[in-house]
Design an enzyme around this catalytic site. Structure first.
Site, PDB file in Angstrom:
ATOM      1  N   ASP A  14       0.880  -1.173   0.000  1.00  0.00           N
ATOM      2  CA  ASP A  14       0.000   0.000   0.000  1.00  0.00           C
ATOM      3  C   ASP A  14       0.914   1.218   0.000  1.00  0.00           C
ATOM      4  O   ASP A  14       2.130   1.090   0.158  1.00  0.00           O
ATOM      5  CB  ASP A  14      -0.903  -0.016   1.262  1.00  0.00           C
ATOM      6  CG  ASP A  14      -1.819   1.201   1.337  1.00  0.00           C
ATOM      7  OD1 ASP A  14      -2.333   1.622   0.283  1.00  0.00           O
ATOM      8  OD2 ASP A  14      -2.022   1.750   2.441  1.00  0.00           O
ATOM      9  N   TYR A  46      -0.927   8.256  -2.696  1.00  0.00           N
ATOM     10  CA  TYR A  46      -1.104   7.935  -4.114  1.00  0.00           C
ATOM     11  C   TYR A  46      -2.323   8.664  -4.697  1.00  0.00           C
ATOM     12  O   TYR A  46      -2.311   9.093  -5.836  1.00  0.00           O
ATOM     13  CB  TYR A  46      -1.364   6.428  -4.290  1.00  0.00           C
ATOM     14  CG  TYR A  46      -0.170   5.492  -4.178  1.00  0.00           C
ATOM     15  CD1 TYR A  46       1.131   5.953  -4.008  1.00  0.00           C
ATOM     16  CD2 TYR A  46      -0.364   4.106  -4.259  1.00  0.00           C
ATOM     17  CE1 TYR A  46       2.201   5.072  -3.922  1.00  0.00           C
ATOM     18  CE2 TYR A  46       0.697   3.214  -4.180  1.00  0.00           C
ATOM     19  CZ  TYR A  46       1.978   3.693  -4.009  1.00  0.00           C
ATOM     20  OH  TYR A  46       3.020   2.817  -3.926  1.00  0.00           O
ATOM     21  N   GLY A  47      -3.360   8.767  -3.900  1.00  0.00           N
ATOM     22  CA  GLY A  47      -4.697   9.100  -4.404  1.00  0.00           C
ATOM     23  C   GLY A  47      -4.918  10.486  -4.967  1.00  0.00           C
ATOM     24  O   GLY A  47      -5.972  10.766  -5.525  1.00  0.00           O
ATOM     25  N   CYS A  77      -4.632  -1.642  -1.694  1.00  0.00           N
ATOM     26  CA  CYS A  77      -4.862  -0.224  -1.951  1.00  0.00           C
ATOM     27  C   CYS A  77      -5.859  -0.103  -3.101  1.00  0.00           C
ATOM     28  O   CYS A  77      -5.591  -0.590  -4.203  1.00  0.00           O
ATOM     29  CB  CYS A  77      -3.517   0.400  -2.313  1.00  0.00           C
ATOM     30  SG  CYS A  77      -3.610   2.113  -2.843  1.00  0.00           S
ATOM     31  N   ASN A  78      -6.986   0.531  -2.841  1.00  0.00           N
ATOM     32  CA  ASN A  78      -8.002   0.721  -3.886  1.00  0.00           C
ATOM     33  C   ASN A  78      -7.470   1.605  -5.006  1.00  0.00           C
ATOM     34  O   ASN A  78      -7.788   1.400  -6.172  1.00  0.00           O
ATOM     35  CB  ASN A  78      -9.239   1.396  -3.293  1.00  0.00           C
ATOM     36  CG  ASN A  78      -9.962   0.513  -2.301  1.00  0.00           C
ATOM     37  OD1 ASN A  78     -10.935  -0.134  -2.645  1.00  0.00           O
ATOM     38  ND2 ASN A  78      -9.499   0.469  -1.067  1.00  0.00           N
ATOM     39  N   THR A  79      -6.663   2.605  -4.633  1.00  0.00           N
ATOM     40  CA  THR A  79      -6.157   3.563  -5.614  1.00  0.00           C
ATOM     41  C   THR A  79      -5.198   2.889  -6.592  1.00  0.00           C
ATOM     42  O   THR A  79      -5.333   3.040  -7.814  1.00  0.00           O
ATOM     43  CB  THR A  79      -5.434   4.719  -4.871  1.00  0.00           C
ATOM     44  OG1 THR A  79      -6.305   5.204  -3.847  1.00  0.00           O
ATOM     45  CG2 THR A  79      -5.053   5.828  -5.804  1.00  0.00           C
ATOM     46  N   CYS A 187     -11.138   3.017   0.703  1.00  0.00           N
ATOM     47  CA  CYS A 187      -9.696   3.250   0.836  1.00  0.00           C
ATOM     48  C   CYS A 187      -9.272   2.509   2.096  1.00  0.00           C
ATOM     49  O   CYS A 187      -9.933   2.642   3.139  1.00  0.00           O
ATOM     50  CB  CYS A 187      -9.407   4.744   0.975  1.00  0.00           C
ATOM     51  SG  CYS A 187      -7.719   5.115   1.490  1.00  0.00           S
ATOM     52  N   THR A 188      -8.209   1.754   1.996  1.00  0.00           N
ATOM     53  CA  THR A 188      -7.840   0.888   3.122  1.00  0.00           C
ATOM     54  C   THR A 188      -7.388   1.687   4.350  1.00  0.00           C
ATOM     55  O   THR A 188      -7.461   1.197   5.474  1.00  0.00           O
ATOM     56  CB  THR A 188      -6.757  -0.116   2.692  1.00  0.00           C
ATOM     57  OG1 THR A 188      -5.649   0.592   2.113  1.00  0.00           O
ATOM     58  CG2 THR A 188      -7.306  -1.093   1.668  1.00  0.00           C
ATOM     59  N   HIS A 189      -6.953   2.926   4.128  1.00  0.00           N
ATOM     60  CA  HIS A 189      -6.600   3.776   5.274  1.00  0.00           C
ATOM     61  C   HIS A 189      -7.831   4.097   6.134  1.00  0.00           C
ATOM     62  O   HIS A 189      -7.738   4.200   7.350  1.00  0.00           O
ATOM     63  CB  HIS A 189      -6.003   5.103   4.799  1.00  0.00           C
ATOM     64  CG  HIS A 189      -4.548   5.041   4.461  1.00  0.00           C
ATOM     65  ND1 HIS A 189      -4.066   4.507   3.301  1.00  0.00           N
ATOM     66  CD2 HIS A 189      -3.455   5.461   5.148  1.00  0.00           C
ATOM     67  CE1 HIS A 189      -2.759   4.611   3.274  1.00  0.00           C
ATOM     68  NE2 HIS A 189      -2.353   5.192   4.391  1.00  0.00           N
TER      69      HIS A 189
HETATM   70  N1  DGL Z   1      -4.849   2.971   1.111  1.00  0.00           N
HETATM   71  C1  DGL Z   1      -4.919   3.552  -0.200  1.00  0.00           C
HETATM   72  C2  DGL Z   1      -6.245   3.194  -0.876  1.00  0.00           C
HETATM   73  O1  DGL Z   1      -6.846   2.205  -0.505  1.00  0.00           O
HETATM   74  C3  DGL Z   1      -4.604   5.006  -0.079  1.00  0.00           C
HETATM   75  C4  DGL Z   1      -4.088   5.618  -1.307  1.00  0.00           C
HETATM   76  C5  DGL Z   1      -3.312   6.900  -1.097  1.00  0.00           C
HETATM   77  O2  DGL Z   1      -2.128   6.810  -0.772  1.00  0.00           O
HETATM   78  O3  DGL Z   1      -3.900   7.954  -1.340  1.00  0.00           O
HETATM   79  O4  DGL Z   1      -6.712   3.833  -1.781  1.00  0.00           O
END
Ligand code: DGL
Length: 282
Positions: A14, A46-47, A77-79, A187-189
């Site tokens: 992630d 990332y997002g 990570c969904n992104t 988002c996993t966060h």
């Molecule tokens: N945990 C990431 C997700 O699921 C976060 C992406 C990021 O870094 O913005 O999208």
């Protein structure tokens, strides 16, 4: 026939600590597996980056894990999944598992009211998300809620603190909560601040994520491919689980790894001290 790859670890990555919420579910489902977790903190978040940039970061992270020798990759990570999952699946001959906002189970609840999808701007802009919404929009009203900046706060403050409370208060302030039946954490966060989200909404609401589903999916894929290092089944595991996780972080390694370990501990999972590594993926 014995599949020798079954002894290899499972790679999980992630942009930061968010993927730990997925890793925890995977460890519970597959406690006898070994794991390598990579947090790309140098390039987090990332997002809010362009899709091309995220795609190349995801490929770099996946290549790094693949070179260490893994039997499967989980893009926690969904992104990164939105930006790169097809490319990653073409690149490797091991199973690559991605994540997507859990709209299908949310719709499956069959409740009246809107489904709010909290995710990064990139995830919500992606073609993949648009296709997902298209498939379910005749069943429920699906409302995207981009949360730019929330990943950064969670990386900085972890799971509690005034900053998170304030961010969520301002996010939900203009929203008519009475019309919402379910919130999807895309988002996993955000899974790490689920309780804070519930508090900010201020009414009883279903909040769902894709972590458990991802862990079950990974387990069935490994089973089908004869890649399970199976001794213990997750359902019989006694807590606390002693997990075998090697951590790699691209920036701020000590602090981030401490956080990862603490987040796993909150889920009843202990990790060994020795596996702390710094990696420069640039
Ligand atoms: N945990 C990431 C997700 O699921 C976060 C992406 C990021 O870094 O913005 O999208």
């Amino acid at each position: 026939m014995i599949n020798h790859s079954a002894k290899l670890p499972i790679g999980v990555f992630d942009s930061g600590v968010g993927g730990i919420s997925v890793l925890a579910e995977i460890i519970k489902a597959l406690p006898s597996e070994e794991f390598i977790y990579f947090a790309d903190t140098l390039n987090s978040p990332y997002g809010v980056k362009p899709e091309n940039a995220i795609r190349s970061l995801a490929i770099k992270a996946a290549d790094f894990l693949s070179n260490l020798g893994i039997k499967s990759l989980v893009v926690a990570c969904n992104t990164a999944t939105s930006a790169a999952i097809s490319e990653l699946r073409e690149m490797y001959n091991f199973p690559v598992i991605g994540m997507e906002p859990a709209i299908k189970p949310a719709v499956g609840l069959g409740l009246k009211g809107k489904i709010l999808v909290m995710a990064t701007p990139l995830t919500l802009k992606s073609k993949k998300f648009k296709e997902l919404v298209y498939n379910y929009k005749h069943l429920s009203e699906i409302v995207p809620l981009p949360c730019a900046g929330l990943v950064e706060i969670i990386e900085r403050c972890n799971t509690n603190g005034r900053e998170i409370e304030e961010y969520l208060f301002n996010l939900f302030c203009p929203i008519n909560k009475e019309k919402i039946s379910t919130i999807v954490l895309g988002c996993t966060h955000y899974v790490l601040v689920k309780q804070e989200i519930i508090k900010a909404v201020g009414k009883s609401i279903n909040v769902i994520d894709g972590n458990y589903g991802t862990a079950r999916h990974l387990k069935s894929v490994l089973q089908n491919e004869r890649l399970l290092n199976n001794v213990i089944d997750g359902s019989d595991t006694l807590m606390p689980i002693k997990a075998n996780v090697r951590f790699y972080v691209s920036e701020n390694e000590k602090e981030v790894i401490m956080t990862c370990k603490r987040l796993l501990q909150n889920e009843g999972i202990n990790c060994e001290e020795k596996n702390l590594n710094y990696v420069n993926t640039q």
